[in-house]
Motif scaffolding. Structure first.
Motif, short mmCIF file in Angstrom:
data_model
loop_
_atom_site.label_atom_id
_atom_site.label_comp_id
_atom_site.label_asym_id
_atom_site.label_seq_id
_atom_site.Cartn_x
_atom_site.Cartn_y
_atom_site.Cartn_z
N UNK A 1 -18.58 -7.70 -9.44
CA UNK A 1 -19.28 -6.41 -9.36
C UNK A 1 -18.37 -5.24 -9.68
N UNK A 2 -17.15 -5.27 -9.12
CA UNK A 2 -16.23 -4.14 -9.29
C UNK A 2 -14.80 -4.66 -9.23
N UNK A 3 -14.23 -4.95 -10.39
CA UNK A 3 -12.89 -5.55 -10.43
C UNK A 3 -11.82 -4.59 -9.91
N UNK A 4 -11.99 -3.28 -10.17
CA UNK A 4 -10.98 -2.32 -9.73
C UNK A 4 -10.89 -2.30 -8.21
N UNK A 5 -12.04 -2.20 -7.56
CA UNK A 5 -12.05 -2.18 -6.09
C UNK A 5 -11.57 -3.53 -5.54
N UNK A 6 -12.02 -4.61 -6.17
CA UNK A 6 -11.61 -5.94 -5.70
C UNK A 6 -10.09 -6.08 -5.76
N UNK A 7 -9.48 -5.55 -6.83
CA UNK A 7 -8.02 -5.64 -6.95
C UNK A 7 -7.32 -4.79 -5.89
N UNK A 8 -7.85 -3.59 -5.63
CA UNK A 8 -7.25 -2.73 -4.62
C UNK A 8 -7.25 -3.40 -3.26
N UNK A 9 -8.38 -3.99 -2.91
CA UNK A 9 -8.47 -4.64 -1.59
C UNK A 9 -7.66 -5.92 -1.56
N UNK A 10 -7.58 -6.62 -2.69
CA UNK A 10 -6.72 -7.81 -2.76
C UNK A 10 -5.28 -7.43 -2.53
N UNK A 11 -4.84 -6.31 -3.13
CA UNK A 11 -3.45 -5.88 -2.99
C UNK A 11 -3.13 -5.44 -1.57
N UNK A 12 -4.15 -4.96 -0.84
CA UNK A 12 -3.94 -4.66 0.58
C UNK A 12 -3.60 -5.93 1.35
N UNK A 13 -4.30 -7.00 1.04
CA UNK A 13 -4.02 -8.29 1.69
C UNK A 13 -2.61 -8.75 1.35
N UNK A 14 -2.24 -8.64 0.09
CA UNK A 14 -0.89 -9.05 -0.33
C UNK A 14 0.18 -8.22 0.37
N UNK A 15 -0.06 -6.92 0.55
CA UNK A 15 0.91 -6.05 1.25
C UNK A 15 1.08 -6.50 2.70
N UNK A 16 -0.03 -6.87 3.35
CA UNK A 16 0.05 -7.36 4.72
C UNK A 16 0.86 -8.65 4.79
N UNK A 17 0.67 -9.51 3.82
CA UNK A 17 1.45 -10.75 3.79
C UNK A 17 2.94 -10.45 3.62
N UNK A 18 3.25 -9.48 2.78
CA UNK A 18 4.66 -9.09 2.57
C UNK A 18 5.24 -8.48 3.84
N UNK A 19 4.47 -7.57 4.48
CA UNK A 19 4.94 -6.91 5.69
C UNK A 19 5.17 -7.91 6.82
N UNK A 20 4.35 -8.95 6.88
CA UNK A 20 4.47 -9.93 7.96
C UNK A 20 5.44 -11.05 7.63
N UNK A 21 6.05 -10.98 6.45
CA UNK A 21 7.09 -11.95 6.11
C UNK A 21 6.60 -13.26 5.53
N UNK A 22 5.35 -13.32 5.13
CA UNK A 22 4.84 -14.56 4.55
C UNK A 22 5.32 -14.74 3.11
N UNK A 23 5.56 -13.64 2.42
CA UNK A 23 6.06 -13.70 1.04
C UNK A 23 7.19 -12.69 0.88
N UNK A 24 8.10 -12.96 -0.09
CA UNK A 24 9.20 -12.01 -0.31
C UNK A 24 8.77 -10.97 -1.35
N UNK A 25 9.70 -10.04 -1.63
CA UNK A 25 9.35 -8.90 -2.47
C UNK A 25 9.02 -9.30 -3.89
N UNK A 26 9.77 -10.25 -4.46
CA UNK A 26 9.52 -10.63 -5.85
C UNK A 26 8.16 -11.32 -6.00
N UNK A 27 7.84 -12.19 -5.03
CA UNK A 27 6.53 -12.86 -5.07
C UNK A 27 5.40 -11.83 -4.92
N UNK A 28 5.61 -10.90 -4.00
CA UNK A 28 4.63 -9.83 -3.78
C UNK A 28 4.43 -9.01 -5.05
N UNK A 29 5.53 -8.63 -5.71
CA UNK A 29 5.44 -7.80 -6.90
C UNK A 29 4.71 -8.53 -8.03
N UNK A 30 5.06 -9.79 -8.21
CA UNK A 30 4.38 -10.59 -9.25
C UNK A 30 2.88 -10.71 -8.97
#
Length: 782
Positions: free
Chosen positions: A238-267
């Protein structure tokens, strides 16, 4: 000399001054009392909720295994399992099939303390209250699972929603006691609806990415977790732009909580969302879903009665009931085939006519009125409701629903995958002809075939009992029957067929005098108008009520021409009274219900009501035989190769050809057919194509020829209607002796003629519907 008072003052030690209280102790006591009361109050609320004092709670069996169930079977009168009542199935995965990224993303975004709490996280609740949800909600994964399993739809009422929330908390704690953390996560992903028919994460993986769950990448896994928050608003289709923004919020939480490192997060955040949409082919839900809609309501009523009588609760979808129905599998199949066979040809004729219609498929309304019809239909759709629940404005919703997407549409050759906007799909489906058919045994009330529509997947509306349409001239037999019973008329009684006026209601006539049999055979409106004026509206309504019509019938003379909206179910049941010697039996579909152990839950008995003497019932059969042998139905019956058969029936056509009806009775079977469109503004231009004899009668004819050809059914075209004992001629005085049976009591002819209701006062002008002109206008020589 000092007084005693003075001596006392001088000789005694000074009294210590009283210290003023600071009040700290009192406040400490109040705080402790308040704290204790709060704790006790919360405990009492939890206890009351768990005991079902605030409303029914899921039983322990459901909590222990909400996925285990035994479907209830529907068994036909000829021993065939017609279908089942079963819960929606998904394609479940195990915990080992969930990629670690998916689990980590869920925990990081939805419940970072998931491994530490026991279903309720007070810290998260306090944080949600303090920050208003800006830093995450207060619901744990267990609470969200409880909502998925048992709440389904949150209440809009604040008090009810608080009660629902309390129940979710109690259920969440119960789930935590019964399942491991891994099982809870797995169940959550298997239960969530990702829209587009993607129930569960495995189906979602196939729909959105054309792969299995264990093949998901980190960005894809994060996208699904973002959809848990809002499956419509965050949907990549329906809306790829919004879906990506909300997906990136999830990825940021994973990075902040230590589930992924910075390079994995950036990729991951640099990766665009690329879907590979593969819609799931819907399970074909044929015409059986229509009678199941009615059947479920009936079964639910019987199960409530059983629970009230015994205290035992049974679940239609879990407890393996055996539901024995009156439907015959052969006749059901023939009815479905007959409908498809005729409507396929009818649709081609209608589509050819629509090529010249700029406002297709509507006639006699403006473009703005057509748009309103489409908008109203859109508002009833699940897609509209999802967008509205997501907080999107109506203008934005309409704009969204005018964008083409991949979808499945109905066609008479099977479903078609097309690029079309939901708005255009509504218009497209409005041009598809609709129909309903019900067939029953007049002597038993057993419903043998029920086809409520053409395809449940696209048209979830039952035209047999749920739908009510204007009946047109099929209502006339009630008027004729009341006249024969009350006024001593016979099929040979002649009535003027000249044009008729009453107030501002004008009915065109052909002139001359007609016997009742010919007037009904040719469906002459002027005769029907005079009959209802003579016998009285109240008498006609009372007779229709005794014959099972429960729908609203306006108290004015226009009902003689069929201005009422009545269901096929009611009309076929009423007509069966004529074939059942004047006795009405309420049509029924259920014979017996048994539990999984064979114990009888319900046995349905016939409910017979004596309505009229068999002489009058048979007289109406002879009248309606004229419709089939030489009247409005005769031409089409001959074209279908049907002649020399005892058939009593009536055609019906309504204003602008919006509804076509035929109700036909043979000695062993009464069958009613309606054909039309969803909107009354959709119809054939000409009565030649749009009359009941052309739209509905062919389905009846095709169905009956298939029934007669099946020797196992023992329904023969050679069967004759049974005549009453001592019957001589339908034109004789039917009242012999002055008595008649109608409405639960015998009355003399003199009593009938002196009744005020026989010569009822004409309705007031404002009660007349001047637009009613329902008719089967055909030439006498048809």
């Amino acid at each position: 000399m000092k007084s005693k008072k003075q001596q006392h003052k001088s000789s005694s030690f000074p009294l210590p001054k009283k210290k003023k209280s600071s009040g700290i102790g009192k406040w400490i006591a109040i705080v402790w009392i308040g704290f204790t009361a709060t704790i006790l109050g919360i405990a009492a609320l939890f206890f009351a909720t768990s005991q079902g004092l605030l409303g029914e709670m899921p039983d322990v069996k459901q909590l222990e295994n909400p996925d285990i169930y035994s479907a209830s079977e529907i068994i036909s009168s000829d021993g065939v399992v017609l279908g089942k009542f079963e819960l929606e199935k998904t394609d479940p995965v195990t915990f080992s099939q969930l990629p670690p990224y998916l689990v980590y993303a869920l925990q990081a975004k939805e419940d970072e303390r998931f491994r530490e709490h026991s279903g309720i996280d007070l810290r998260s609740i306090l944080r949600a209250v303090r920050f208003g949800g800006d830093r995450g909600g207060g619901s744990t994964i267990s609470q969200q699972l409880a909502k998925l399993l048992f709440t389904k739809t949150p209440s809009q009422n604040k008090i009810k929603r608080v009660i629902q929330k309390l129940k979710e908390w109690v259920v969440a704690v119960s789930l935590e006691k019964r399942y491991t953390k891994e099982e809870l996560i797995t169940m959550y992903f298997n239960k969530f609806d990702f829209t587009h028919n993607a129930h569960g994460v495995e189906m979602a993986s196939k729909v959105y990415f054309n792969k299995h769950t264990n093949e998901l990448t980190l960005p894809e896994a994060a996208m699904f977790v973002a959809m848990l928050e809002a499956p419509v608003a965050n949907n990549p289709l329906r809306n790829k732009e919004r879906a990506k923004r909300r997906r990136d919020v999830v990825l940021k939480k994973m990075y902040d909580d230590g589930y992924i490192d910075k390079s994995v997060y950036q990729n991951a955040i640099d990766t665009p969302i690329i879907t590979d949409y593969h819609p799931i082919k819907k399970i074909v839900q044929g015409n059986s879903e229509y009678y199941k809609y009615f059947l479920r309501k009936q079964v639910d009523e019987y199960l409530k009665e059983y629970e009230k009588e015994t205290g035992r609760t049974l679940d239609l979808f879990r407890d393996g009931l055996k539901i024995y129905v009156t439907l015959n599998s052969h006749m059901q199949k023939y009815a479905e085939e007959a409908m498809k066979e005729h409507l396929t040809h009818l649709q081609r004729s209608f589509d050819a006519e629509q090529k010249r219609n700029p406002n297709y498929p509507f006639y006699r309304i403006s473009k703005s009125q057509a748009d309103k019809i489409i908008l109203m239909a859109l508002k009833r759709s699940g897609r509209y409701q999802q967008l509205k629940d997501a907080g999107i404005s109506e203008d934005s919703i309409v704009a969204e629903l005018k964008r083409p997407i991949k979808m499945s549409i109905f066609s008479w050759n099977g479903e078609k995958e097309v690029m079309m906007s939901p708005w255009d799909s509504i218009r497209y489906h409005k041009q598809i002809a609709q129909s309903g058919l019900m067939s029953m045994e007049p002597l038993t009330g057993d419903i043998k075939a029920w086809v409520g529509g053409i395809d449940w997947s696209h048209f979830k509306y039952d035209h047999v009992k749920q739908g009510k349409r204007q009946v047109g001239s099929t209502f006339k037999p009630f008027v004729y029957a009341a006249s024969i019973i009350d006024l001593n008329y016979t099929p040979c009684t002649t009535i003027s067929n000249a044009s008729y006026s009453l107030g501002n209601w004008h009915v065109k006539g052909r002139g001359g005098m007609l016997p009742l049999k010919d007037a009904l055979a040719y469906s002459q409106n002027a005769v029907a108008a005079r009959l209802i004026q003579n016998v009285g509206v109240d008498r006609v309504i009372a007779l229709a009520r005794d014959m099972g019509v429960t729908s609203d019938i306006p108290r004015n003379n226009t009902i003689a021409l069929g201005s009422s909206d009545i269901s096929i179910y009611e009309m076929v049941g009423a007509y069966s009274t004529f074939a059942n010697f004047g006795n009405y039996i309420k049509p029924h579909m259920i014979w017996r219900i048994e539990d999984a152990n064979g114990r009888v839950i319900k046995e349905v008995k016939d409910d017979l009501v004596e309505v009229m003497d068999e002489k009058y019932a048979y007289t109406m059969i002879t009248l309606m035989e004229g419709v089939a042998s030489y009247g409005t139905a005769s031409g089409e019956l001959r074209r279908r190769g049907i002649s020399g058969v005892d058939i009593a029936g009536k055609t019906g056509t309504t204003n602008n050809n919006s509804d076509g009806w035929f109700i036909g009775i043979v000695p062993q079977l009464s069958t009613g057919v309606w054909v039309g469109w969803e909107s009354r503004a959709t119809h054939f231009l000409s009565t030649g194509e749009g009359q009941g004899a052309k739209m509905a009668l062919p389905i009846w004819a095709i169905f009956m020829k298939k029934v007669w050809a099946d020797k196992e059914l023992n329904i023969s075209p050679n069967e004759k209607f049974a005549k009453p004992t001592g019957w001589t001629n339908s034109c004789d005085n039917l009242h012999g002796g002055g008595n008649y049976g109608y409405g639960g009591g015998l009355r003399t002819i003199d009593e009938i003629r002196s009744s005020d209701s026989v010569r009822q006062e004409a309705p007031k002008r404002e009660n007349i519907n001047e637009n009613i002109n329902t008719s089967d206008e055909v030439d006498f020589n048809q």
